[in-house]
Design a protein around this motif. Structure first.
Motif, PDB file in Angstrom:
ATOM      1  N   VAL A  70      30.863  -7.591  26.121  1.00 18.30           N
ATOM      2  CA  VAL A  70      29.664  -7.834  25.583  1.00 18.30           C
ATOM      3  C   VAL A  70      28.524  -7.509  24.334  1.00 18.30           C
ATOM      4  CG1 VAL A  70      27.560  -9.439  26.027  1.00 18.30           C
ATOM      5  CG2 VAL A  70      29.567  -9.216  27.871  1.00 18.30           C
ATOM      6  N   LEU A  71      28.512  -6.691  24.609  1.00 20.90           N
ATOM      7  CA  LEU A  71      27.565  -5.693  23.912  1.00 20.90           C
ATOM      8  C   LEU A  71      28.693  -5.479  22.115  1.00 20.90           C
ATOM      9  CD1 LEU A  71      26.413  -2.902  25.902  1.00 20.90           C
ATOM     10  CD2 LEU A  71      25.094  -4.865  25.439  1.00 20.90           C
ATOM     11  N   ALA A  72      29.759  -5.595  22.478  1.00 19.60           N
ATOM     12  CA  ALA A  72      30.617  -5.324  21.002  1.00 19.60           C
ATOM     13  C   ALA A  72      31.132  -6.289  20.293  1.00 19.60           C
ATOM     14  CB  ALA A  72      31.458  -4.804  21.392  1.00 19.60           C
ATOM     15  N   GLN A  73      30.952  -7.573  20.251  1.00 20.08           N
ATOM     16  CA  GLN A  73      30.811  -9.012  20.032  1.00 20.08           C
ATOM     17  C   GLN A  73      30.454  -8.512  18.683  1.00 20.08           C
ATOM     18  OE1 GLN A  73      32.222 -11.789  21.573  1.00 20.08           O
ATOM     19  NE2 GLN A  73      32.453 -10.738  22.566  1.00 20.08           N
ATOM     20  N   ASP A  74      31.550  -9.423  17.786  1.00 17.24           N
ATOM     21  CA  ASP A  74      31.362  -9.150  16.659  1.00 17.24           C
ATOM     22  C   ASP A  74      31.404 -10.615  15.817  1.00 17.24           C
ATOM     23  OD1 ASP A  74      33.022  -8.844  13.605  1.00 17.24           O
ATOM     24  OD2 ASP A  74      34.498  -8.948  13.829  1.00 17.24           O
ATOM     25  N   TYR A  75      30.244 -10.393  16.022  1.00 21.28           N
ATOM     26  CA  TYR A  75      29.298 -11.681  15.785  1.00 21.28           C
ATOM     27  C   TYR A  75      28.470 -11.277  14.245  1.00 21.28           C
ATOM     28  CZ  TYR A  75      27.101 -15.594  16.422  1.00 21.28           C
ATOM     29  OH  TYR A  75      25.988 -17.652  15.613  1.00 21.28           O
ATOM     30  N   ALA A 147      28.454 -11.653  35.307  1.00 19.71           N
ATOM     31  CA  ALA A 147      28.339 -10.430  35.273  1.00 19.71           C
ATOM     32  C   ALA A 147      29.915  -9.951  35.055  1.00 19.71           C
ATOM     33  CB  ALA A 147      27.763  -9.608  35.939  1.00 19.71           C
ATOM     34  N   ASP A 148      30.906 -10.449  35.859  1.00 19.59           N
ATOM     35  CA  ASP A 148      31.783 -10.202  35.734  1.00 19.59           C
ATOM     36  C   ASP A 148      32.992 -10.794  34.600  1.00 19.59           C
ATOM     37  OD1 ASP A 148      31.782 -12.507  36.540  1.00 19.59           O
ATOM     38  OD2 ASP A 148      33.047 -11.890  38.519  1.00 19.59           O
ATOM     39  N   ILE A 149      32.272 -11.114  34.017  1.00 14.28           N
ATOM     40  CA  ILE A 149      33.233 -11.883  32.743  1.00 14.28           C
ATOM     41  C   ILE A 149      33.330 -10.751  31.488  1.00 14.28           C
ATOM     42  CG2 ILE A 149      33.490 -12.909  30.871  1.00 14.28           C
ATOM     43  CD1 ILE A 149      33.968 -14.408  33.964  1.00 14.28           C
ATOM     44  N   ALA A 150      34.672 -10.420  30.864  1.00 17.77           N
ATOM     45  CA  ALA A 150      34.751  -9.646  29.841  1.00 17.77           C
ATOM     46  C   ALA A 150      35.634 -10.092  28.518  1.00 17.77           C
ATOM     47  CB  ALA A 150      36.001  -8.388  30.020  1.00 17.77           C
ATOM     48  N   HIS A 151      34.719 -10.462  27.884  1.00 14.81           N
ATOM     49  CA  HIS A 151      34.999 -11.522  26.251  1.00 14.81           C
ATOM     50  C   HIS A 151      35.477 -10.126  25.347  1.00 14.81           C
ATOM     51  CE1 HIS A 151      32.048 -14.363  27.397  1.00 14.81           C
ATOM     52  NE2 HIS A 151      31.547 -13.794  28.496  1.00 14.81           N
ATOM     53  N   ALA A 152      37.186 -11.233  24.565  1.00 15.10           N
ATOM     54  CA  ALA A 152      37.449 -10.599  23.349  1.00 15.10           C
ATOM     55  C   ALA A 152      36.258  -9.728  23.061  1.00 15.10           C
ATOM     56  CB  ALA A 152      38.729 -11.655  23.280  1.00 15.10           C
ATOM     57  N   PRO A 153      36.555  -9.503  21.965  1.00 19.43           N
ATOM     58  CA  PRO A 153      35.601  -9.016  20.488  1.00 19.43           C
ATOM     59  C   PRO A 153      35.059 -10.269  19.622  1.00 19.43           C
ATOM     60  CG  PRO A 153      37.279  -7.409  20.430  1.00 19.43           C
ATOM     61  CD  PRO A 153      37.766  -8.244  21.092  1.00 19.43           C
ATOM     62  N   ASP A 154      35.497 -11.141  19.785  1.00 17.55           N
ATOM     63  CA  ASP A 154      35.556 -13.219  18.765  1.00 17.55           C
ATOM     64  C   ASP A 154      35.236 -13.747  19.703  1.00 17.55           C
ATOM     65  OD1 ASP A 154      37.811 -13.193  19.685  1.00 17.55           O
ATOM     66  OD2 ASP A 154      39.686 -14.466  18.317  1.00 17.55           O
ATOM     67  N   SER A 155      35.053 -13.677  20.784  1.00 14.72           N
ATOM     68  CA  SER A 155      35.033 -14.986  21.580  1.00 14.72           C
ATOM     69  C   SER A 155      33.515 -15.175  21.411  1.00 14.72           C
ATOM     70  CB  SER A 155      34.639 -14.084  23.471  1.00 14.72           C
ATOM     71  OG  SER A 155      33.850 -15.339  24.070  1.00 14.72           O
ATOM     72  N   ARG A 158      34.130 -17.509  17.904  1.00 16.04           N
ATOM     73  CA  ARG A 158      34.913 -19.039  18.657  1.00 16.04           C
ATOM     74  C   ARG A 158      34.076 -19.288  19.409  1.00 16.04           C
ATOM     75  NH1 ARG A 158      40.226 -18.382  21.177  1.00 16.04           N
ATOM     76  NH2 ARG A 158      40.724 -19.977  20.292  1.00 16.04           N
ATOM     77  N   LEU A 159      33.834 -19.553  20.548  1.00 14.59           N
ATOM     78  CA  LEU A 159      32.585 -20.109  20.619  1.00 14.59           C
ATOM     79  C   LEU A 159      31.532 -21.331  20.412  1.00 14.59           C
ATOM     80  CD1 LEU A 159      31.862 -18.771  24.277  1.00 14.59           C
ATOM     81  CD2 LEU A 159      32.956 -20.552  24.417  1.00 14.59           C
ATOM     82  N   VAL A 160      30.925 -20.156  19.473  1.00 13.46           N
ATOM     83  CA  VAL A 160      29.849 -20.998  18.578  1.00 13.46           C
ATOM     84  C   VAL A 160      30.853 -21.784  16.660  1.00 13.46           C
ATOM     85  CG1 VAL A 160      27.995 -20.523  16.788  1.00 13.46           C
ATOM     86  CG2 VAL A 160      27.638 -19.133  18.496  1.00 13.46           C
ATOM     87  N   GLY A 263      40.719 -14.679  26.154  1.00 14.25           N
ATOM     88  CA  GLY A 263      40.302 -13.904  25.771  1.00 14.25           C
ATOM     89  C   GLY A 263      38.823 -13.687  26.451  1.00 14.25           C
ATOM     90  N   VAL A 264      38.083 -14.375  27.707  1.00 14.15           N
ATOM     91  CA  VAL A 264      37.739 -14.066  28.303  1.00 14.15           C
ATOM     92  C   VAL A 264      38.278 -14.939  30.466  1.00 14.15           C
ATOM     93  CG1 VAL A 264      35.488 -15.686  29.688  1.00 14.15           C
ATOM     94  CG2 VAL A 264      36.234 -15.843  26.906  1.00 14.15           C
ATOM     95  N   ASP A 265      38.047 -13.092  30.207  1.00 16.90           N
ATOM     96  CA  ASP A 265      38.535 -13.159  31.638  1.00 16.90           C
ATOM     97  C   ASP A 265      37.553 -12.433  32.977  1.00 16.90           C
ATOM     98  OD1 ASP A 265      42.090 -12.559  30.786  1.00 16.90           O
ATOM     99  OD2 ASP A 265      40.348 -11.008  29.276  1.00 16.90           O
ATOM    100  N   SER A 266      38.112 -12.405  33.656  1.00 14.04           N
ATOM    101  CA  SER A 266      37.825 -12.026  34.833  1.00 14.04           C
ATOM    102  C   SER A 266      37.845 -10.992  35.749  1.00 14.04           C
ATOM    103  CB  SER A 266      37.253 -13.064  36.138  1.00 14.04           C
ATOM    104  OG  SER A 266      36.605 -12.832  36.926  1.00 14.04           O
TER     105      SER A 266
END
Length: 397
Positions: A70-75, A147-155, A158-160, A263-266
């Protein structure tokens, strides 16, 4: 005469099951297809600001595998993370700060909301606190993620982009759940399959359709829509908060979208049947609005749709009724065929599609157990808190 009547009942039951499956196949929003995904979209000219809200209660075991992503999101726009430590006893908040120091990335604020007042479920009270912290940044969007969800860097990007291009107030993705253990492989794909059967994704995104649902692990919510729908105050008592949120937004005139994730994984493991049983039974009866009538109808429906086909095949073989066996086999074949796309999405072999009647019987028992727990006063639960009634004060036992 008695034997003939018995065979006739089996034949009619099998015919009813086959008719139900043909209706589900063709008329239930193509629920069995798995191609409702975020499309590739162009970047907006200006990226709106986003605040990420992460409710967390005793999540130290999973945070190292989820929070850094989450902290590493490429936004490209302004983004910030607010983790709400909801009374954890395992140093969740301090671990979150340590992960932020170690990995860097988006700014992280850790807050604590105190105990939820009467009428609030614990998770939504934590979400409310996180939204209040985020409001000072005046974001255009809120990303509510577990808190248990991992996101790909572009998650987040892509959502926005999807929300802006489609004019959606809610863009939600059903996270790809773990299927590592034997029980996960048997039970987890069916969880998503049954959810899609209840809430066909294509209908959710269709303008004017009444169907509304979201997946709580990943919900991008336009801040203006949240204020208009009074989120989360309007749904403060909801145990199934994601569906309640979607209904509130859609009911206030908003547009929503839900699809399967890439790219969104539990990262939460459910290694034993007991773990999966608790995950389903904690809220299954709430899904039925704590109604004995709906429970009875659900049990009867599950038996007709999922259990009758294999039983008809067996009974037809025993009684010599080729018609019963053929009707049961046809229903079983259609059932299995609708499950194949979900198994492919989960990257699993296809032969467990034939075991769907057994898996459905487990869900039937979980649902009944959920009702039993409700009437024993335990009710639904989230992270150690139980809620016997919508207006109940949380029990910390």
């Amino acid at each position: 005469m008695g034997h003939t009547a018995h065979v006739s009942a089996i034949v009619w039951s099998a015919a009813g099951s086959l008719a139900a499956w043909l209706w589900l196949l063709l008329c239930q929003g193509w629920f069995w297809r798995t191609d409702v995904r975020l499309p590739p979209l162009r970047d907006p000219e200006t990226w709106p600001s986003v605040c990420v809200v992460v409710p967390a209660r005793d999540e130290a075991a999973v945070l190292p595998a989820s929070l850094p992503s989450v902290l590493a999101q490429d936004y490209p726009g302004r983004a910030e993370v607010f983790l709400v430590d909801d009374g954890s006893t395992d140093d969740t908040g301090e671990l979150a700060r340590e992960l932020a120091r170690r990995h860097g990335g988006l700014p992280l604020t850790v807050g604590s909301p105190g105990e939820p007042p009467a009428g609030w479920t614990g998770k939504l009270w934590a979400v409310r606190h996180g939204i209040a912290l985020a409001r000072a940044r005046d974001p255009e969007y809120l990303l509510l993620t577990d808190a248990d969800i991992a996101h790909a860097p572009d998650s987040l990007r892509r959502l926005v982009a999807a929300a802006g291009a489609g004019g959606f107030d809610v863009v939600s993705q059903m996270a790809r759940l773990r299927v590592d253990s034997r029980w996960e492989r048997l039970v987890v794909p069916a969880f998503v399959y049954f959810f899609a059967q209840l809430y066909p994704f294509r209908r959710i995104g269709r303008a004017g359709a009444r169907t509304a649902a979201a997946a709580g692990g990943c919900v991008l919510l336009r801040t203006e829509a949240a204020a208009r729908a009074r989120i989360p105050d309007a749904i403060r008592h909801a145990v199934i908060d994601d569906v309640a949120l979607a209904r509130a937004v859609k009911g206030s005139g908003g547009r929503i979208w839900l699809g399967l994730a890439d790219g969104v994984d539990s990262v939460r493991p459910y290694p034993r049947l007991h773990d999966l049983w608790r995950m389903v039974s904690r809220s299954a009866y709430a899904q039925l609005r704590h109604s004995p009538v709906l429970l009875a109808g659900t049990v009867a429906g599950l038996m007709l749709v999922y259990l009758v086909p294999p039983l008809a095949v067996l009974a037809g073989a025993v009684t010599g009724s080729a018609v019963a066996a053929l009707l049961g086999a046809a229903a079983w074949l259609v059932m299995s065929g609708t499950y194949v796309p979900m198994l492919r999405y989960c990257r699993l072999p296809l032969w467990p599609a034939l075991l769907l009647p057994f898996t459905a019987s487990l869900y039937l028992l979980m649902t009944v157990d959920s009702a039993v727990q409700h009437y024993r006063g335990r009710g639904a639960a989230w992270k150690g808190r139980t809620y016997a009634r919508p207006d109940a004060v949380p029990d910390e036992s």
